[in-house]
Design a protein around this motif. Structure first.
Motif, PDB file in Angstrom:
ATOM      1  N   THR A 164      17.247  -1.281  10.971  1.00  0.00           N
ATOM      2  CA  THR A 164      17.159  -2.191  12.118  1.00  0.00           C
ATOM      3  C   THR A 164      15.840  -2.949  12.118  1.00  0.00           C
ATOM      4  O   THR A 164      15.643  -3.826  12.954  1.00  0.00           O
ATOM      5  CB  THR A 164      17.278  -1.403  13.436  1.00  0.00           C
ATOM      6  OG1 THR A 164      16.221  -0.432  13.496  1.00  0.00           O
ATOM      7  CG2 THR A 164      18.614  -0.714  13.534  1.00  0.00           C
ATOM      8  N   ASP A 165      14.961  -2.646  11.161  1.00  0.00           N
ATOM      9  CA  ASP A 165      13.655  -3.280  11.151  1.00  0.00           C
ATOM     10  C   ASP A 165      13.480  -4.235   9.979  1.00  0.00           C
ATOM     11  O   ASP A 165      12.417  -4.767   9.759  1.00  0.00           O
ATOM     12  CB  ASP A 165      12.562  -2.211  11.108  1.00  0.00           C
ATOM     13  CG  ASP A 165      11.207  -2.750  11.555  1.00  0.00           C
ATOM     14  OD1 ASP A 165      11.180  -3.552  12.499  1.00  0.00           O
ATOM     15  OD2 ASP A 165      10.192  -2.389  10.937  1.00  0.00           O
ATOM     16  N   ASP A 222       9.967  -9.969  17.451  1.00  0.00           N
ATOM     17  CA  ASP A 222      11.345 -10.019  16.951  1.00  0.00           C
ATOM     18  C   ASP A 222      11.491 -11.040  15.829  1.00  0.00           C
ATOM     19  O   ASP A 222      12.529 -11.081  15.165  1.00  0.00           O
ATOM     20  CB  ASP A 222      12.311 -10.390  18.083  1.00  0.00           C
ATOM     21  CG  ASP A 222      12.381  -9.310  19.151  1.00  0.00           C
ATOM     22  OD1 ASP A 222      12.282  -8.119  18.793  1.00  0.00           O
ATOM     23  OD2 ASP A 222      12.540  -9.659  20.340  1.00  0.00           O
ATOM     24  N   TYR A 279      13.679 -13.233  11.274  1.00  0.00           N
ATOM     25  CA  TYR A 279      14.015 -12.394  12.432  1.00  0.00           C
ATOM     26  C   TYR A 279      14.185 -10.950  11.989  1.00  0.00           C
ATOM     27  O   TYR A 279      14.621 -10.676  10.862  1.00  0.00           O
ATOM     28  CB  TYR A 279      15.316 -12.883  13.078  1.00  0.00           C
ATOM     29  CG  TYR A 279      15.274 -14.329  13.495  1.00  0.00           C
ATOM     30  CD1 TYR A 279      14.814 -14.687  14.756  1.00  0.00           C
ATOM     31  CD2 TYR A 279      15.678 -15.335  12.618  1.00  0.00           C
ATOM     32  CE1 TYR A 279      14.759 -16.025  15.139  1.00  0.00           C
ATOM     33  CE2 TYR A 279      15.621 -16.674  12.992  1.00  0.00           C
ATOM     34  CZ  TYR A 279      15.159 -17.009  14.247  1.00  0.00           C
ATOM     35  OH  TYR A 279      15.101 -18.333  14.617  1.00  0.00           O
ATOM     36  N   ARG A 280      13.872 -10.040  12.895  1.00  0.00           N
ATOM     37  CA  ARG A 280      14.179  -8.628  12.638  1.00  0.00           C
ATOM     38  C   ARG A 280      15.676  -8.433  12.860  1.00  0.00           C
ATOM     39  O   ARG A 280      16.233  -8.871  13.872  1.00  0.00           O
ATOM     40  CB  ARG A 280      13.357  -7.725  13.550  1.00  0.00           C
ATOM     41  CG  ARG A 280      11.862  -7.800  13.226  1.00  0.00           C
ATOM     42  CD  ARG A 280      11.075  -6.668  13.833  1.00  0.00           C
ATOM     43  NE  ARG A 280       9.671  -6.809  13.513  1.00  0.00           N
ATOM     44  CZ  ARG A 280       9.103  -6.366  12.389  1.00  0.00           C
ATOM     45  NH1 ARG A 280       9.839  -5.745  11.482  1.00  0.00           N
ATOM     46  NH2 ARG A 280       7.808  -6.544  12.174  1.00  0.00           N
ATOM     47  N   ALA A 292      16.972  -6.880  16.232  1.00  0.00           N
ATOM     48  CA  ALA A 292      16.880  -7.781  17.380  1.00  0.00           C
ATOM     49  C   ALA A 292      17.920  -8.893  17.289  1.00  0.00           C
ATOM     50  O   ALA A 292      18.532  -9.281  18.288  1.00  0.00           O
ATOM     51  CB  ALA A 292      15.470  -8.373  17.459  1.00  0.00           C
ATOM     52  N   ARG A 316      21.369  -7.451  18.169  1.00  0.00           N
ATOM     53  CA  ARG A 316      21.530  -7.234  19.610  1.00  0.00           C
ATOM     54  C   ARG A 316      21.769  -8.553  20.346  1.00  0.00           C
ATOM     55  O   ARG A 316      22.594  -8.633  21.259  1.00  0.00           O
ATOM     56  CB  ARG A 316      20.300  -6.513  20.176  1.00  0.00           C
ATOM     57  CG  ARG A 316      20.204  -5.046  19.762  1.00  0.00           C
ATOM     58  CD  ARG A 316      19.110  -4.314  20.519  1.00  0.00           C
ATOM     59  NE  ARG A 316      17.778  -4.818  20.205  1.00  0.00           N
ATOM     60  CZ  ARG A 316      17.042  -4.391  19.188  1.00  0.00           C
ATOM     61  NH1 ARG A 316      17.520  -3.453  18.366  1.00  0.00           N
ATOM     62  NH2 ARG A 316      15.820  -4.872  18.971  1.00  0.00           N
ATOM     63  N   ALA A 317      21.052  -9.596  19.928  1.00  0.00           N
ATOM     64  CA  ALA A 317      21.244 -10.906  20.560  1.00  0.00           C
ATOM     65  C   ALA A 317      22.638 -11.450  20.270  1.00  0.00           C
ATOM     66  O   ALA A 317      23.286 -12.033  21.152  1.00  0.00           O
ATOM     67  CB  ALA A 317      20.179 -11.877  20.053  1.00  0.00           C
ATOM     68  N   THR A 371      18.432 -17.233  20.662  1.00  0.00           N
ATOM     69  CA  THR A 371      17.037 -16.813  20.499  1.00  0.00           C
ATOM     70  C   THR A 371      16.303 -16.606  21.821  1.00  0.00           C
ATOM     71  O   THR A 371      15.211 -16.025  21.830  1.00  0.00           O
ATOM     72  CB  THR A 371      16.268 -17.860  19.665  1.00  0.00           C
ATOM     73  OG1 THR A 371      16.362 -19.140  20.317  1.00  0.00           O
ATOM     74  CG2 THR A 371      16.853 -17.964  18.261  1.00  0.00           C
ATOM     75  N   LEU A 394      14.684 -13.250  22.632  1.00  0.00           N
ATOM     76  CA  LEU A 394      13.865 -12.662  21.576  1.00  0.00           C
ATOM     77  C   LEU A 394      12.390 -13.009  21.761  1.00  0.00           C
ATOM     78  O   LEU A 394      12.038 -14.074  22.272  1.00  0.00           O
ATOM     79  CB  LEU A 394      14.334 -13.160  20.206  1.00  0.00           C
ATOM     80  CG  LEU A 394      15.793 -12.871  19.839  1.00  0.00           C
ATOM     81  CD1 LEU A 394      16.099 -13.396  18.445  1.00  0.00           C
ATOM     82  CD2 LEU A 394      16.090 -11.379  19.930  1.00  0.00           C
ATOM     83  N   ASP A 395      11.530 -12.095  21.339  1.00  0.00           N
ATOM     84  CA  ASP A 395      10.084 -12.300  21.373  1.00  0.00           C
ATOM     85  C   ASP A 395       9.676 -12.898  20.037  1.00  0.00           C
ATOM     86  O   ASP A 395       9.541 -12.187  19.034  1.00  0.00           O
ATOM     87  CB  ASP A 395       9.372 -10.965  21.617  1.00  0.00           C
ATOM     88  CG  ASP A 395       7.864 -11.126  21.766  1.00  0.00           C
ATOM     89  OD1 ASP A 395       7.402 -12.280  21.915  1.00  0.00           O
ATOM     90  OD2 ASP A 395       7.153 -10.100  21.719  1.00  0.00           O
TER      91      ASP A 395
END
Length: 218
Positions: A94-95, A128, A146-147, A150, A153-154, A173, A176-177
């Motif tokens: 996930t990273d 993110d 992008y990760r 994240a 999930r978006a 987006t 997202l951070d």
């Protein structure tokens, strides 16, 4: 500096209405297809997937998929690309970092290392992702890293709230951070019109990508 591992999603669908409906990935610029410029820019990636029609010529080492049904927009393409990358991984992290790239941004290669570095900079804190932004403040979400967690999930939030088809990238987006990374020269210049193509053809003929970006049509 040690290379940062990442995967890449190259978006090569769309109808190219402002280019008379041609196959944009196959459009030649400085003797090479726009898709070939994107493949060159993402050559260091561990895994790459091109999201586009079956008619595209894709190297055998690159994955190929398409959103279903076709012409679902960039968010649907990102969703299809991420699914394809997940299917071809033994384990899903996930990273992991994923570069999302529209195939019509031929000078983006020099920006990719800065986008990757921005995602990993301790000074930025946990992010993110990161995306290119031009001098006028226009975000180029389709030239961003992008990760994957994240991003998934978006995408799942959009899927549960009307679906990913024809959804805007800005809406994807929004939660997202993300860190904006300033462009240098024409790194974020895309080929939306024949005028864009003519300008970038002249830039590449001159042998430099660090020139003024073309004026945008209003």
């Amino acid at each position: 500096m040690e290379a940062v591992p990442y995967d890449a999603i190259i978006l090569a669908g769309g109808r190219a209405r402002r280019l008379d409906g041609i196959s944009k990935p196959d459009l030649k610029l400085a003797g090479s297809r726009l898709l070939d410029h994107s493949l060159a820019a993402t050559a260091p990636a561990r895994r790459r997937v091109v999201v586009g029609p079956p008619s595209l010529r894709i190297p055998p080492t690159v994955l190929h998929t398409q959103e279903c049904p076709a012409h679902g927009g960039p968010v649907a393409g990102i969703d299809a690309g991420l699914h394809a990358l997940d299917r071809h991984r033994r384990r899903t992290s996930t990273d992991r970092l994923v570069l999302v790239l529209a195939c019509d941004i031929p000078h983006v290669a020099t920006a990719v290392p800065r986008l990757l570095a921005a995602c990993l900079s301790p000074a930025s804190g946990p992010l993110d992702g990161a995306y290119l932004i031009d001098a006028d403040g226009r975000a180029q979400w389709l030239a961003g890293v992008y990760r994957s967690g994240a991003l998934r999930r978006a995408l799942d939030r959009l899927a549960a709230d009307g679906g990913v088809r024809d959804a805007s990238v800005r809406r994807l987006t929004a939660p997202l951070d993300l860190l904006p990374v300033p462009v240098e020269g024409t790194e974020a210049a895309d080929v939306d019109t024949w005028a864009d193509h003519a300008h970038l053809e002249s830039v590449m003929t001159a042998g430099s990508s660090i020139l003024t970006a073309p004026p945008r049509e209003h």
